[in-house]
Design a protein around this motif. Structure first.
Motif, PDB file in Angstrom:
ATOM      1  N   THR A  87       5.886  -1.642  -9.152  1.00  0.00           N
ATOM      2  CA  THR A  87       4.905  -2.708  -9.369  1.00  0.00           C
ATOM      3  C   THR A  87       4.087  -2.971  -8.117  1.00  0.00           C
ATOM      4  OG1 THR A  87       6.357  -4.504  -8.660  1.00  0.00           O
ATOM      5  CG2 THR A  87       6.513  -3.808 -10.976  1.00  0.00           C
ATOM      6  N   PRO A  88       2.889  -3.545  -8.276  1.00  0.00           N
ATOM      7  CA  PRO A  88       2.085  -3.908  -7.092  1.00  0.00           C
ATOM      8  C   PRO A  88       2.825  -4.812  -6.117  1.00  0.00           C
ATOM      9  CG  PRO A  88       0.730  -3.978  -9.057  1.00  0.00           C
ATOM     10  CD  PRO A  88       2.139  -3.750  -9.529  1.00  0.00           C
ATOM     11  N   ASP A  89       3.657  -5.732  -6.625  1.00  0.00           N
ATOM     12  CA  ASP A  89       4.426  -6.603  -5.733  1.00  0.00           C
ATOM     13  C   ASP A  89       5.415  -5.807  -4.885  1.00  0.00           C
ATOM     14  OD1 ASP A  89       3.117  -8.865  -6.561  1.00  0.00           O
ATOM     15  OD2 ASP A  89       4.686  -9.516  -7.955  1.00  0.00           O
ATOM     16  N   GLU A  90       6.033  -4.792  -5.487  1.00  0.00           N
ATOM     17  CA  GLU A  90       6.967  -3.958  -4.732  1.00  0.00           C
ATOM     18  C   GLU A  90       6.232  -3.164  -3.649  1.00  0.00           C
ATOM     19  OE1 GLU A  90      10.435  -2.260  -7.331  1.00  0.00           O
ATOM     20  OE2 GLU A  90       8.661  -2.461  -8.645  1.00  0.00           O
ATOM     21  N   PHE A  91       5.028  -2.684  -3.961  1.00  0.00           N
ATOM     22  CA  PHE A  91       4.239  -1.984  -2.953  1.00  0.00           C
ATOM     23  C   PHE A  91       3.892  -2.932  -1.806  1.00  0.00           C
ATOM     24  CE2 PHE A  91       3.331   1.231  -6.261  1.00  0.00           C
ATOM     25  CZ  PHE A  91       3.503   2.387  -5.502  1.00  0.00           C
ATOM     26  N   LYS A  92       3.547  -4.149  -2.128  1.00  0.00           N
ATOM     27  CA  LYS A  92       3.217  -5.128  -1.094  1.00  0.00           C
ATOM     28  C   LYS A  92       4.425  -5.371  -0.183  1.00  0.00           C
ATOM     29  CE  LYS A  92       0.580  -8.082   0.998  1.00  0.00           C
ATOM     30  NZ  LYS A  92      -0.581  -7.606   1.808  1.00  0.00           N
ATOM     31  N   SER A  93       5.606  -5.388  -0.781  1.00  0.00           N
ATOM     32  CA  SER A  93       6.828  -5.576  -0.003  1.00  0.00           C
ATOM     33  C   SER A  93       7.051  -4.399   0.950  1.00  0.00           C
ATOM     34  CB  SER A  93       8.028  -5.730  -0.936  1.00  0.00           C
ATOM     35  OG  SER A  93       9.235  -5.794  -0.208  1.00  0.00           O
ATOM     36  N   TYR A  94       6.830  -3.182   0.446  1.00  0.00           N
ATOM     37  CA  TYR A  94       6.956  -2.004   1.310  1.00  0.00           C
ATOM     38  C   TYR A  94       5.970  -2.084   2.476  1.00  0.00           C
ATOM     39  CZ  TYR A  94      10.062   0.716  -1.765  1.00  0.00           C
ATOM     40  OH  TYR A  94      11.136   1.189  -2.486  1.00  0.00           O
ATOM     41  N   GLU A  95       4.756  -2.536   2.194  1.00  0.00           N
ATOM     42  CA  GLU A  95       3.737  -2.661   3.249  1.00  0.00           C
ATOM     43  C   GLU A  95       4.189  -3.627   4.331  1.00  0.00           C
ATOM     44  OE1 GLU A  95      -0.446  -4.938   3.611  1.00  0.00           O
ATOM     45  OE2 GLU A  95      -0.396  -3.435   2.013  1.00  0.00           O
ATOM     46  N   THR A  96       4.714  -4.773   3.916  1.00  0.00           N
ATOM     47  CA  THR A  96       5.168  -5.788   4.865  1.00  0.00           C
ATOM     48  C   THR A  96       6.287  -5.253   5.747  1.00  0.00           C
ATOM     49  OG1 THR A  96       4.566  -7.566   3.329  1.00  0.00           O
ATOM     50  CG2 THR A  96       6.138  -8.107   5.076  1.00  0.00           C
ATOM     51  N   VAL A  97       7.242  -4.578   5.133  1.00  0.00           N
ATOM     52  CA  VAL A  97       8.374  -4.038   5.888  1.00  0.00           C
ATOM     53  C   VAL A  97       7.899  -2.961   6.860  1.00  0.00           C
ATOM     54  CG1 VAL A  97      10.526  -2.734   5.719  1.00  0.00           C
ATOM     55  CG2 VAL A  97      10.066  -4.581   4.108  1.00  0.00           C
ATOM     56  N   ALA A  98       6.999  -2.096   6.409  1.00  0.00           N
ATOM     57  CA  ALA A  98       6.517  -1.008   7.263  1.00  0.00           C
ATOM     58  C   ALA A  98       5.813  -1.547   8.503  1.00  0.00           C
ATOM     59  CB  ALA A  98       5.588  -0.093   6.466  1.00  0.00           C
ATOM     60  N   TYR A  99       4.996  -2.573   8.327  1.00  0.00           N
ATOM     61  CA  TYR A  99       4.339  -3.167   9.499  1.00  0.00           C
ATOM     62  C   TYR A  99       5.375  -3.770  10.450  1.00  0.00           C
ATOM     63  CZ  TYR A  99      -0.597  -2.671   8.218  1.00  0.00           C
ATOM     64  OH  TYR A  99      -1.846  -2.162   7.965  1.00  0.00           O
ATOM     65  N   SER A 100       6.419  -4.361   9.891  1.00  0.00           N
ATOM     66  CA  SER A 100       7.453  -4.962  10.746  1.00  0.00           C
ATOM     67  C   SER A 100       8.204  -3.915  11.549  1.00  0.00           C
ATOM     68  CB  SER A 100       8.439  -5.771   9.892  1.00  0.00           C
ATOM     69  OG  SER A 100       9.324  -4.915   9.177  1.00  0.00           O
ATOM     70  N   LYS A 101       8.195  -2.666  11.075  1.00  0.00           N
ATOM     71  CA  LYS A 101       8.876  -1.582  11.776  1.00  0.00           C
ATOM     72  C   LYS A 101       8.011  -0.941  12.858  1.00  0.00           C
ATOM     73  CE  LYS A 101      12.074  -0.431   8.009  1.00  0.00           C
ATOM     74  NZ  LYS A 101      13.341  -0.622   8.782  1.00  0.00           N
TER      75      LYS A 101
END
Length: 322
Positions: A272-286
């Motif tokens: 889902t788009p929400d799951e993609f947004k979550s991946y984006e947030t985590v990736a930036y945090s890394k």
């Protein structure tokens, strides 16, 4: 209900992918609303198509059945695929034909350079099929294409999306020495899927390749992309992010896998788009400088705009560190 058009489409896929004929059929799942795109019809799309054909060029946009082809070609953005239309590998997700490729076209580098200049591109993406039949995996051909673009369009920034050059000594070093602006090599999926999804490749070889680019030339941006919906677990995607950051990769793209035919790997899930947004947030945090994560994200989608943002992100990081 199976229509005549469905039957024709399947027949074309069997001709295109004879090596996949032995695979069992898998039902193609109906796409959710958030991932459907309109068929390309604009004049800009037709103009780009004519330019590509007139220069005898191949694009991954067509060969990989990219869902963004209408949007990109309307804006005269295209990803050129060099070294032919036939790949020496048979990845379970890929819509590029597999077999024994033809000889390299010695005029291709010049044709690509001229096309880039004629299109007036600020940023160009060059990719290729796997050429395991060549002693250097096609590395020198990449070098010649980069040089031709530099001659004909010196103001254009160059992004390359390369194979893994598995067991090709010196190939990576030759390509890096040509100094593309962005070196992209896609992992495609998580490590546990490699035997079924990407059997000709090696996960940790690809990680090491990206790390080696930075060792050879720290000024080159590095980039990698994956597809989700192939049965991966969330924790595996997060581990992949950590592996890429260990290799100092700057940019990650994450998009939805779409099944090209019944003979290709099935779509296990639509993320889902929400799951993609979550991946984006985590990736930036890394610590990635750039992240593109959405259902329709592809490696070269919006590559020019993303390059500008990537360069700005590096400058900001350096300014904060000084």
């Amino acid at each position: 209900m199976v229509t005549v058009l469905d039957t024709i489409a399947e027949a074309k896929q069997r001709l295109r992918h004879p090596e996949k004929a032995h695979r069992p059929d898998t039902e193609i799942a109906r796409k959710p609303e958030w991932i459907r795109v309109k068929a390309p019809t604009s004049q800009g799309y037709r103009d780009t198509r004519e330019l590509v054909k007139s220069h005898n060029l191949v694009t991954v946009c067509e060969e990989a059945s990219c869902p963004n082809i209408g949007e990109c070609w309307e804006k005269k953005h295209a990803t050129f695929m060099i070294m032919g239309e036939i790949c020496t590998r048979a990845c379970a997700f890929c819509n590029v034909a597999t077999g024994m490729p033809n000889a390299l076209d010695p005029h291709e580098p010049e044709n690509v350079g001229l096309a880039v200049a004629k299109m007036g591109l600020n940023h160009v993406v060059i990719t290729s099929v796997d050429r395991d039949d060549l002693a250097d995996g096609g590395a020198q051909h990449f070098v010649e294409v980069i040089h031709a673009i530099r001659r004909h369009a010196p103001g254009t920034t160059i992004e390359i999306l390369t194979p893994d050059f598995l067991r090709k000594p010196g190939a990576l070093e030759a390509v890096v020495a040509a100094r593309p602006d962005v070196f992209n090599h896609n992992l495609e999926t998580v490590a546990s899927n490699y035997l079924t999804v990407r059997p000709g490749a090696r996960y940790f070889h690809s990680i090491r390749l990206l790390q080696r680019v930075k060792e050879l030339d720290p000024t080159i941006f590095t980039k990698s992309g994956i597809m989700v919906g192939l049965g991966e677990e969330r924790n595996e995607v997060l581990q992949l992010m950590d592996d890429l950051r260990t290799a100092d990769v700057d940019f990650i793209t994450i998009g939805q896998y779409l099944q090209p035919s019944r003979k290709h790997h099935r779509v296990v899930s639509f993320v889902t788009p929400d799951e993609f947004k979550s991946y984006e947030t985590v990736a930036y945090s890394k610590g990635f400088l750039m992240v593109s994560a959405s259902p329709l994200t592809r490696s070269s989608h919006h590559a020019g705009d993303d390059f500008d943002r990537l360069r700005a992100a590096r400058e900001k990081k350096l300014a904060l560190a000084s």
